[in-house]
Design an enzyme around this catalytic site. Structure first.
Site, PDB file in Angstrom:
ATOM      1  N   GLU A 137       0.886  -1.173   0.000  1.00  0.00           N
ATOM      2  CA  GLU A 137       0.000   0.000   0.000  1.00  0.00           C
ATOM      3  C   GLU A 137       0.919   1.216   0.000  1.00  0.00           C
ATOM      4  OE1 GLU A 137      -3.180   0.041  -0.203  1.00  0.00           O
ATOM      5  OE2 GLU A 137      -3.903  -1.895   0.495  1.00  0.00           O
ATOM      6  N   CYS A 194      -2.190   9.340   2.305  1.00  0.00           N
ATOM      7  CA  CYS A 194      -1.905   8.715   1.001  1.00  0.00           C
ATOM      8  C   CYS A 194      -3.011   9.028   0.015  1.00  0.00           C
ATOM      9  CB  CYS A 194      -1.733   7.213   1.168  1.00  0.00           C
ATOM     10  SG  CYS A 194      -3.136   6.427   1.974  1.00  0.00           S
TER      11      CYS A 194
HETATM   12  P1  NAD Z   1       8.373   4.819   4.763  1.00  0.00           P
HETATM   13  O1  NAD Z   1       8.372   3.998   3.533  1.00  0.00           O
HETATM   14  O2  NAD Z   1       9.517   5.734   5.000  1.00  0.00           O
HETATM   15  O3  NAD Z   1       8.280   3.907   6.079  1.00  0.00           O
HETATM   16  C1  NAD Z   1       7.224   3.011   6.293  1.00  0.00           C
HETATM   17  C2  NAD Z   1       7.667   1.927   7.265  1.00  0.00           C
HETATM   18  O4  NAD Z   1       8.683   1.133   6.640  1.00  0.00           O
HETATM   19  C3  NAD Z   1       8.268   2.446   8.570  1.00  0.00           C
HETATM   20  O5  NAD Z   1       7.823   1.633   9.631  1.00  0.00           O
HETATM   21  C4  NAD Z   1       9.763   2.277   8.340  1.00  0.00           C
HETATM   22  O6  NAD Z   1      10.528   2.118   9.513  1.00  0.00           O
HETATM   23  C5  NAD Z   1       9.785   0.999   7.531  1.00  0.00           C
HETATM   24  N1  NAD Z   1      10.997   0.807   6.716  1.00  0.00           N
HETATM   25  C6  NAD Z   1      11.894   1.748   6.320  1.00  0.00           C
HETATM   26  N2  NAD Z   1      12.846   1.171   5.555  1.00  0.00           N
HETATM   27  C7  NAD Z   1      12.546  -0.145   5.474  1.00  0.00           C
HETATM   28  C8  NAD Z   1      13.142  -1.257   4.815  1.00  0.00           C
HETATM   29  N3  NAD Z   1      14.254  -1.123   4.088  1.00  0.00           N
HETATM   30  N4  NAD Z   1      12.539  -2.467   4.924  1.00  0.00           N
HETATM   31  C9  NAD Z   1      11.391  -2.610   5.629  1.00  0.00           C
HETATM   32  N5  NAD Z   1      10.800  -1.598   6.297  1.00  0.00           N
HETATM   33  C10 NAD Z   1      11.363  -0.376   6.208  1.00  0.00           C
HETATM   34  O7  NAD Z   1       6.985   5.608   4.729  1.00  0.00           O
HETATM   35  P2  NAD Z   1       6.519   6.755   5.708  1.00  0.00           P
HETATM   36  O8  NAD Z   1       7.315   7.973   5.389  1.00  0.00           O
HETATM   37  O9  NAD Z   1       6.490   6.231   7.088  1.00  0.00           O
HETATM   38  O10 NAD Z   1       4.989   6.958   5.251  1.00  0.00           O
HETATM   39  C11 NAD Z   1       4.595   7.836   4.249  1.00  0.00           C
HETATM   40  C12 NAD Z   1       4.306   7.068   2.982  1.00  0.00           C
HETATM   41  O11 NAD Z   1       3.325   6.065   3.238  1.00  0.00           O
HETATM   42  C13 NAD Z   1       3.700   7.959   1.899  1.00  0.00           C
HETATM   43  O12 NAD Z   1       4.289   7.667   0.660  1.00  0.00           O
HETATM   44  C14 NAD Z   1       2.228   7.564   1.912  1.00  0.00           C
HETATM   45  O13 NAD Z   1       1.560   7.796   0.703  1.00  0.00           O
HETATM   46  C15 NAD Z   1       2.310   6.104   2.235  1.00  0.00           C
HETATM   47  N6  NAD Z   1       1.034   5.603   2.765  1.00  0.00           N
HETATM   48  C16 NAD Z   1       0.289   4.784   1.978  1.00  0.00           C
HETATM   49  C17 NAD Z   1      -0.949   4.335   2.429  1.00  0.00           C
HETATM   50  C18 NAD Z   1      -1.802   3.424   1.585  1.00  0.00           C
HETATM   51  O14 NAD Z   1      -2.711   2.826   2.123  1.00  0.00           O
HETATM   52  N7  NAD Z   1      -1.542   3.278   0.301  1.00  0.00           N
HETATM   53  C19 NAD Z   1      -1.400   4.712   3.697  1.00  0.00           C
HETATM   54  C20 NAD Z   1      -0.620   5.554   4.466  1.00  0.00           C
HETATM   55  C21 NAD Z   1       0.615   6.006   3.997  1.00  0.00           C
END
Ligand code: NAD
Length: 497
Positions: A239, A273
């Site tokens: 997502e 998002c």
């Molecule tokens: P992010 O990708 O930076 O982090 C998300 C999660 O992934 C965090 O818990 C982080 O610690 C973890 N993470 C970081 N690097 C990783 C790796 N290499 N392997 C596994 N896990 C890792 O995202 P964010 O900045 O926390 O959130 C914002 C983003 O999320 C935006 O792009 C937003 O659009 C998206 N989002 C999407 C939805 C949806 O339902 N489509 C909902 C909410 C947010």
């Protein structure tokens, strides 16, 4: 579970710097320990009936609701968002739990299917056993909702789960998860476990050999998650981000469209998002639409505490991204109808509306994830649809039109479209939620969301022998002759429909 990690990190309020709590940096060993406990707990959980699981999930819902003030306060302190916004995501998450528990049996119970003419001497059944232990990785923008969303469908389908909340906002969702055991003291502690930490912890979870990773977050991290999961062929649900669009057609109710766009663009400070980031308004209604958007956007306020429409930017890097997009748009000749680069007063960003931004500009093509709405004018709906579909994203979308809503919605490339409103598909657990293109794949919500966490299985039962046994040797010429006749009888006279 015992916490075995030795390093810790501190979570702070992004607006005040106040410390909200300290959390362990969990390692691959911590995850392995949780996975072993999860496997054991999952045997117990999947041995319960759907009704027994539903009872336990409902008890959990009640425990969360009882502590909702405390949860919302913690959510406010760790993200700076108004408590009302935290309440909003909590309700959405509780609805997911309620819906998934209520519908799991209907969607996932074994069902008989027709065996088909060629094998009608067989019985056939499809069942949906759980996968085992699922991983849920969540972002910071709606931390409670994204954790509960993953957990709802995984648990209702009979799985255990290990959750990794965002390092920016783990406190409220940890409290929500721990409430499961307050409500269900008989449940083995490995059923829902959590790990906290940074990218390395998330990466270790992806590589730990779980049975699925449900990841919500950014596109770049989504790519890394998928690559890490590929090592063990762990299936993934992604997502990811969006650049959601609204189309305002000639026959739209302009006031309603402007009201919805302003809310959809600035809800949660645009850190959603499915936030509205792009609008294509038809020339016929451009002027009244822009006037109403300006009037409403100027009443929206960023700040701390409940009087504000939304809170601070939760992550400092997002402020730089907003600045880059707004500067790029203005430098390319866009009009700043409301606010501009000066609206950025970290950690807050006041509402910004940019008009007539070139289509190839970063502010149109990349996810901004801040309180910035881009409004471009199109000649007609045809042009609006073409431009709406011209990004790599495809999460949500919306259209305002008195008569053509369904026709336009059907042509938008997105996981969901709302007609004459915005975002409502997200708050409806009965419809699937997810994206296409760079917005990811797989679905939370609805029947599809439950099936994401099951492994469809076919069971066929021989009831009697019919004619020649084609599953034995030796093969006789007359048996093939019968099959040849059957092929002609069944297929040769097919004509289209
Ligand atoms: P992010 O990708 O930076 O982090 C998300 C999660 O992934 C965090 O818990 C982080 O610690 C973890 N993470 C970081 N690097 C990783 C790796 N290499 N392997 C596994 N896990 C890792 O995202 P964010 O900045 O926390 O959130 C914002 C983003 O999320 C935006 O792009 C937003 O659009 C998206 N989002 C999407 C939805 C949806 O339902 N489509 C909902 C909410 C947010």
């Amino acid at each position: 579970m015992t916490q075995t990690a030795t390093d810790t990190f501190t979570v702070t309020n992004p607006a005040t710097g106040e410390s909200v709590g300290s959390f362990p940096v969990h390692t691959a060993d911590d995850i392995a320990e949780r996975l072993a406990a999860g496997r054991e707990a999952q045997v117990w959980w999947s041995g319960l009936t759907f009704a027994e699981r539903k009872t336990r999930i409902n008890r959990w819902i009640a425990a969360i609701a009882t502590r909702s003030d405390e949860i919302c306060d913690l959510g406010f302190r760790e993200t700076g968002r108004p408590r009302g916004d935290v309440q909003f995501e909590l309700i959405a998450g509780l609805e997911d739990l309620r819906w998934a528990a209520a519908h799991a049996k209907r969607v996932l119970k074994p069902r008989k299917v027709a065996p088909g003419m060629a094998l009608f001497n067989f019985g056939a059944e499809v069942s949906y056993p759980p996968l085992g232990v699922a991983g849920v990785i969540a972002p910071w923008n709606v931390p409670i909702y994204t954790v509960l969303c993953g957990l709802a469908y995984a648990l209702a389908a009979g799985n255990a789960a290990i959750v990794k909340p965002s390092e920016y906002a783990p406190a409220s969702s940890v409290l929500v998860m721990d409430a499961f055991y307050d409500a269900n003291p008989d449940a083995p502690r490995g059923l829902i476990t959590w790990v906290t930490g940074f990218a390395d912890t998330g990466s270790a979870l992806c590589r730990a050999g779980l049975d699925k990773i449900a990841f919500t977050g950014s596109v770049p991290t989504g790519r890394k998650v998928m690559a890490a999961c590929a090592e063990n062929l762990t299936p993934v649900l992604l997502e990811l981000g969006g650049k959601d669009v609204t189309i305002v057609a000639e026959d739209a109710d302009v006031e309603k469209a402007a009201t919805a766009v302003v809310w959809g663009g600035y809800f949660n400070g645009g850190q959603a998002c499915v936030g509205i980031e792009r609008v294509y308004v038809t020339r016929a209604v451009r002027e009244p639409f822009l006037a109403k958007v300006k009037e409403l956007a100027e009443q929206v306020t960023a700040g701390l505490e409940d009087g504000a429409s939304y809170g601070p930017m939760i992550v400092p890097a997002q402020i730089d991204l907003v600045r880059r997009h707004v500067s790029a748009a203005v430098e390319a000749g866009a009009i700043a109808l409301v606010g501009g680069v000066d609206s950025i007063r970290a950690p807050f960003v006041d509402p910004i509306v940019l008009v007539d931004v070139p289509e190839d500009n970063a502010a149109v093509q990349e996810e901004t994830f801040g309180p910035v709405i881009v409004i471009n004018t199109v000649a007609d709906v045809e042009e609006a649809i073409a431009k709406a579909n011209a990004t790599r994203f495809g999460l949500g979308s919306s259209v305002f039109s008195a008569r053509r809503g369904k026709e336009i919605a059907a042509r938008l490339k997105a996981g969901g479209t709302t007609i004459n409103s915005v975002l409502t598909f997200v708050g409806m657990p009965s419809v699937p939620f997810g994206g296409i293109g760079d917005s990811g794949f797989g679905r939370f919500h609805g029947d599809d969301g439950l099936r994401e966490f099951a492994a469809p299985k076919a069971t066929t039962t021989k009831r009697f022998q019919l004619g020649p046994d084609m599953q034995s040797f030796p093969r006789r010429e007359e048996d093939f002759e019968q099959v040849r006749k059957m092929v002609k009888f069944r297929y040769a006279k097919r004509r289209g429909a």
